[in-house]
Design a protein around this motif. Structure first.
Motif, PDB file in Angstrom:
ATOM      1  N   LYS A 287      15.393   4.027 -39.315  1.00 54.63           N
ATOM      2  CA  LYS A 287      14.329   4.746 -39.995  1.00 54.63           C
ATOM      3  C   LYS A 287      13.004   4.492 -39.293  1.00 54.63           C
ATOM      4  CE  LYS A 287      16.492   4.702 -44.578  1.00 54.63           C
ATOM      5  NZ  LYS A 287      16.330   4.332 -45.994  1.00 54.63           N
ATOM      6  N   PRO A 288      12.188   5.544 -39.057  1.00 52.50           N
ATOM      7  CA  PRO A 288      12.528   6.962 -39.265  1.00 52.50           C
ATOM      8  C   PRO A 288      13.451   7.524 -38.180  1.00 52.50           C
ATOM      9  CG  PRO A 288      10.359   6.779 -38.306  1.00 52.50           C
ATOM     10  CD  PRO A 288      10.811   5.366 -38.577  1.00 52.50           C
ATOM     11  N   VAL A 289      13.411   6.902 -36.999  1.00 57.59           N
ATOM     12  CA  VAL A 289      14.356   7.280 -35.938  1.00 57.59           C
ATOM     13  C   VAL A 289      14.904   5.988 -35.349  1.00 57.59           C
ATOM     14  CG1 VAL A 289      13.290   9.476 -35.335  1.00 57.59           C
ATOM     15  CG2 VAL A 289      12.463   7.378 -34.257  1.00 57.59           C
ATOM     16  N   GLY A 290      16.103   6.024 -34.834  1.00 57.02           N
ATOM     17  CA  GLY A 290      16.669   4.822 -34.248  1.00 57.02           C
ATOM     18  C   GLY A 290      18.116   5.027 -33.857  1.00 57.02           C
ATOM     19  N   ARG A 291      18.663   4.034 -33.163  1.00 61.63           N
ATOM     20  CA  ARG A 291      20.043   4.109 -32.678  1.00 61.63           C
ATOM     21  C   ARG A 291      21.047   3.570 -33.696  1.00 61.63           C
ATOM     22  NH1 ARG A 291      20.437   7.929 -28.977  1.00 61.63           N
ATOM     23  NH2 ARG A 291      18.655   7.858 -27.563  1.00 61.63           N
ATOM     24  N   MET A 292      20.563   2.854 -34.692  1.00 64.18           N
ATOM     25  CA  MET A 292      21.398   2.397 -35.818  1.00 64.18           C
ATOM     26  C   MET A 292      22.593   1.556 -35.368  1.00 64.18           C
ATOM     27  SD  MET A 292      21.340   5.780 -38.275  1.00 64.18           S
ATOM     28  CE  MET A 292      21.948   6.881 -37.009  1.00 64.18           C
ATOM     29  N   LEU A 293      22.405   0.681 -34.382  1.00 64.69           N
ATOM     30  CA  LEU A 293      23.508  -0.144 -33.891  1.00 64.69           C
ATOM     31  C   LEU A 293      23.724  -1.379 -34.748  1.00 64.69           C
ATOM     32  CD1 LEU A 293      23.045   0.010 -30.004  1.00 64.69           C
ATOM     33  CD2 LEU A 293      24.270   1.573 -31.528  1.00 64.69           C
ATOM     34  N   GLY A 294      22.754  -1.722 -35.578  1.00 62.16           N
ATOM     35  CA  GLY A 294      22.890  -2.907 -36.412  1.00 62.16           C
ATOM     36  C   GLY A 294      22.539  -4.168 -35.648  1.00 62.16           C
ATOM     37  N   ARG A 295      22.500  -5.275 -36.379  1.00 61.17           N
ATOM     38  CA  ARG A 295      22.127  -6.559 -35.776  1.00 61.17           C
ATOM     39  C   ARG A 295      23.278  -7.223 -35.028  1.00 61.17           C
ATOM     40  NH1 ARG A 295      16.813  -8.666 -35.280  1.00 61.17           N
ATOM     41  NH2 ARG A 295      15.572  -7.070 -36.324  1.00 61.17           N
ATOM     42  N   ARG A 296      24.472  -6.667 -35.135  1.00 64.73           N
ATOM     43  CA  ARG A 296      25.597  -7.125 -34.319  1.00 64.73           C
ATOM     44  C   ARG A 296      26.383  -5.898 -33.877  1.00 64.73           C
ATOM     45  NH1 ARG A 296      29.393 -12.396 -35.031  1.00 64.73           N
ATOM     46  NH2 ARG A 296      30.520 -12.149 -33.052  1.00 64.73           N
ATOM     47  N   PHE A 297      26.594  -5.782 -32.588  1.00 65.22           N
ATOM     48  CA  PHE A 297      27.345  -4.638 -32.076  1.00 65.22           C
ATOM     49  C   PHE A 297      28.061  -5.024 -30.787  1.00 65.22           C
ATOM     50  CE2 PHE A 297      23.122  -4.368 -30.194  1.00 65.22           C
ATOM     51  CZ  PHE A 297      23.367  -4.068 -28.859  1.00 65.22           C
ATOM     52  N   GLY A 298      29.072  -4.250 -30.460  1.00 63.87           N
ATOM     53  CA  GLY A 298      29.818  -4.465 -29.225  1.00 63.87           C
ATOM     54  C   GLY A 298      29.446  -3.420 -28.187  1.00 63.87           C
ATOM     55  N   MET A 299      29.497  -3.800 -26.936  1.00 65.30           N
ATOM     56  CA  MET A 299      29.230  -2.879 -25.833  1.00 65.30           C
ATOM     57  C   MET A 299      30.164  -3.211 -24.676  1.00 65.30           C
ATOM     58  SD  MET A 299      25.662  -4.318 -24.130  1.00 65.30           S
ATOM     59  CE  MET A 299      25.883  -3.341 -22.622  1.00 65.30           C
ATOM     60  N   PRO A 300      30.363  -2.295 -23.734  1.00 61.42           N
ATOM     61  CA  PRO A 300      31.231  -2.581 -22.588  1.00 61.42           C
ATOM     62  C   PRO A 300      30.705  -3.760 -21.770  1.00 61.42           C
ATOM     63  CG  PRO A 300      30.752  -0.236 -22.734  1.00 61.42           C
ATOM     64  CD  PRO A 300      29.836  -0.915 -23.701  1.00 61.42           C
ATOM     65  N   LYS A 301      31.585  -4.440 -21.098  1.00 62.28           N
ATOM     66  CA  LYS A 301      31.168  -5.514 -20.192  1.00 62.28           C
ATOM     67  C   LYS A 301      30.233  -4.931 -19.144  1.00 62.28           C
ATOM     68  CE  LYS A 301      33.889  -8.851 -19.061  1.00 62.28           C
ATOM     69  NZ  LYS A 301      33.277  -9.890 -19.912  1.00 62.28           N
ATOM     70  N   LEU A 302      29.253  -5.730 -18.707  1.00 63.84           N
ATOM     71  CA  LEU A 302      28.213  -5.210 -17.824  1.00 63.84           C
ATOM     72  C   LEU A 302      28.768  -4.714 -16.496  1.00 63.84           C
ATOM     73  CD1 LEU A 302      25.201  -7.640 -18.414  1.00 63.84           C
ATOM     74  CD2 LEU A 302      25.629  -5.367 -19.396  1.00 63.84           C
ATOM     75  N   SER A 303      29.869  -5.288 -16.021  1.00 59.65           N
ATOM     76  CA  SER A 303      30.464  -4.817 -14.766  1.00 59.65           C
ATOM     77  C   SER A 303      30.889  -3.358 -14.889  1.00 59.65           C
ATOM     78  CB  SER A 303      31.656  -5.685 -14.384  1.00 59.65           C
ATOM     79  OG  SER A 303      32.635  -5.673 -15.419  1.00 59.65           O
ATOM     80  N   ARG A 304      31.250  -2.933 -16.090  1.00 59.57           N
ATOM     81  CA  ARG A 304      31.634  -1.544 -16.333  1.00 59.57           C
ATOM     82  C   ARG A 304      30.429  -0.708 -16.759  1.00 59.57           C
ATOM     83  NH1 ARG A 304      33.955   0.517 -21.290  1.00 59.57           N
ATOM     84  NH2 ARG A 304      34.669   2.642 -20.995  1.00 59.57           N
TER      85      ARG A 304
END
Length: 391
Positions: A287-304
């Motif tokens: 709110k009012p705009v955002g990515r809404m990923l939350g305070r804990r999220f997963g993402m691909p390993k940086l090598s990828r």
């Protein structure tokens, strides 16, 4: 959002306007054919040129007449290069030495010029110091002045960053073209994404923006400006336009644009020194705009993640990828190493000087493994209450 291909025919009112290019040259092939173009890059005797219509072509330097080949060689030497590699984007060490800005002030009341010589029914043209606005709606110059504050301030912000942005190397008097649309339908027909507030079209070097995205709406017979409208997406697209010309990886293309867009902005002022908390709030919240990923999220390993092709990056998981790229870009700008952005500057410099993405990543890692980078990156944001899990 960076649009690589126009999916619909460009609206008719776009085509007649071509910005004069004061740095263009006339070249001749050995066959006798002559053409006018702007020199963009030469690499291993392959010359990339851009026509006045915005189209790019590759030409074998050896297919040019001796006189034209001499012109290209002279241009390459003036850029500090040779026929092995040279670009219209110079990359001196001094371009990276200025201090990181804390506050960036733009013009509160930019001068607006009505280009009556280019204006006709269905096409109205206005100019500020760095932009040319082509609108299919008849706008009052006061309305143009009010929304152009964001454009000129975003230009100043990008120019103030010690990252050698390519906007520094356009010819004097250059105007970045912005096409404005009264309806979403015409915006989409011209190539804009139906779910985006604006789009940058690299093949033409232009931005497409529906008027309502700027907070410009029709009230009766008049167009009015709503200054409360969030314009962060516009700054994102403008940053693409101001930094185009180098083939960066997808994470940095979008992360650097998100960095500018997420910086706190209020009428002609970017508060850069106060950006960290706002950026984290933008990525994790909604709110009012955002990515809404939350305070804990997963993402691909940086090598990828850091080697992901753009099409995949901007695909199904674009929201996650854009948010993670913003956090990664902020980390490289303000925390990595000695906190002086030296490694990300080396990454930029390597690509500007003709190095490969692999060579640029090596400069950015600076002897570390991707796993070591993951640990320091995650630790930095854990201090602010954000947990990042690498899948």
């Amino acid at each position: 959002m960076k649009v690589y291909q126009i999916l619909y025919p460009i609206a008719l009112f776009l085509s007649p306007i071509v910005t004069a290019n004061q740095s263009s040259v006339k070249l001749e092939l050995k066959s006798g054919s002559k053409f006018e173009c702007e020199l963009r890059e030469v690499k291993d005797s392959s010359l990339t040129v851009k026509t006045s219509q915005g189209k790019s072509y590759k030409i074998d330097v050896n297919s040019l007449s001796p006189a034209s080949k001499h012109v290209v060689l002279g241009w390459a030497r003036r850029q500090g290069g040779s026929l092995k590699y040279a670009s219209w984007i110079k990359s001196p060490d001094s371009a990276f030495n200025k201090s990181w800005p804390k506050m960036v002030y733009g013009p509160a009341n930019p001068a607006v010029k009505i280009r009556r010589d280019l204006t006709k029914a269905g096409k109205y043209v206005f100019e500020t110091d760095n932009y040319q606005f082509i609108s299919d709606a008849k706008l009052d110059s006061k309305v143009v002045q009010r929304f152009s504050v964001l454009f000129e301030t975003t230009h100043r912000y990008n120019m103030a960053l010690p990252l050698n942005v390519t906007a520094q190397y356009v010819q004097k008097g250059h105007k970045y073209e912005i096409y404005l649309f009264e309806s979403m339908q015409l915006y989409v027909r011209a190539g804009g994404h139906p779910q985006a507030a604006g789009a940058y079209i690299p093949s033409r070097g232009i931005c497409l923006i529906p008027l309502h995205s700027l907070g410009v709406n029709k009230l009766g017979n008049k167009w009015v400006y709503d200054k409360t409208k969030d314009n962060s997406t516009i700054s994102h697209e403008l940053t693409h336009q101001l930094t185009s010309g180098v083939q960066f990886a997808a994470w940095f293309i979008e992360g650097s644009a998100e960095y500018v867009a997420a910086t706190p902005y209020h009428h002609a002022v970017f508060q850069v020194s106060k950006s960290k908390s706002k950026i984290i709030e933008y990525v994790t919240g909604g709110k009012p705009v955002g990515r809404m990923l939350g305070r804990r999220f997963g993402m691909p390993k940086l090598s990828r993640f850091m080697t992901m092709p753009y099409g995949q990056f901007a695909g199904q998981n674009a929201n996650l990828n854009y948010g993670a790229a913003l956090l990664l870009t902020y980390y490289f700008y303000h925390e990595d190493g000695n906190g002086d952005a030296a490694r990300i500057k080396s990454y930029i410099k390597t690509l500007q000087r003709g190095g490969s993405e692999q060579e640029a990543l090596k400069a950015l890692l600076n002897g570390r493994s991707f796993e070591e980078l993951e640990k320091s990156f995650a630790k930095y944001y854990a201090q602010s209450g954000v947990t990042i899990d690498f899948k």
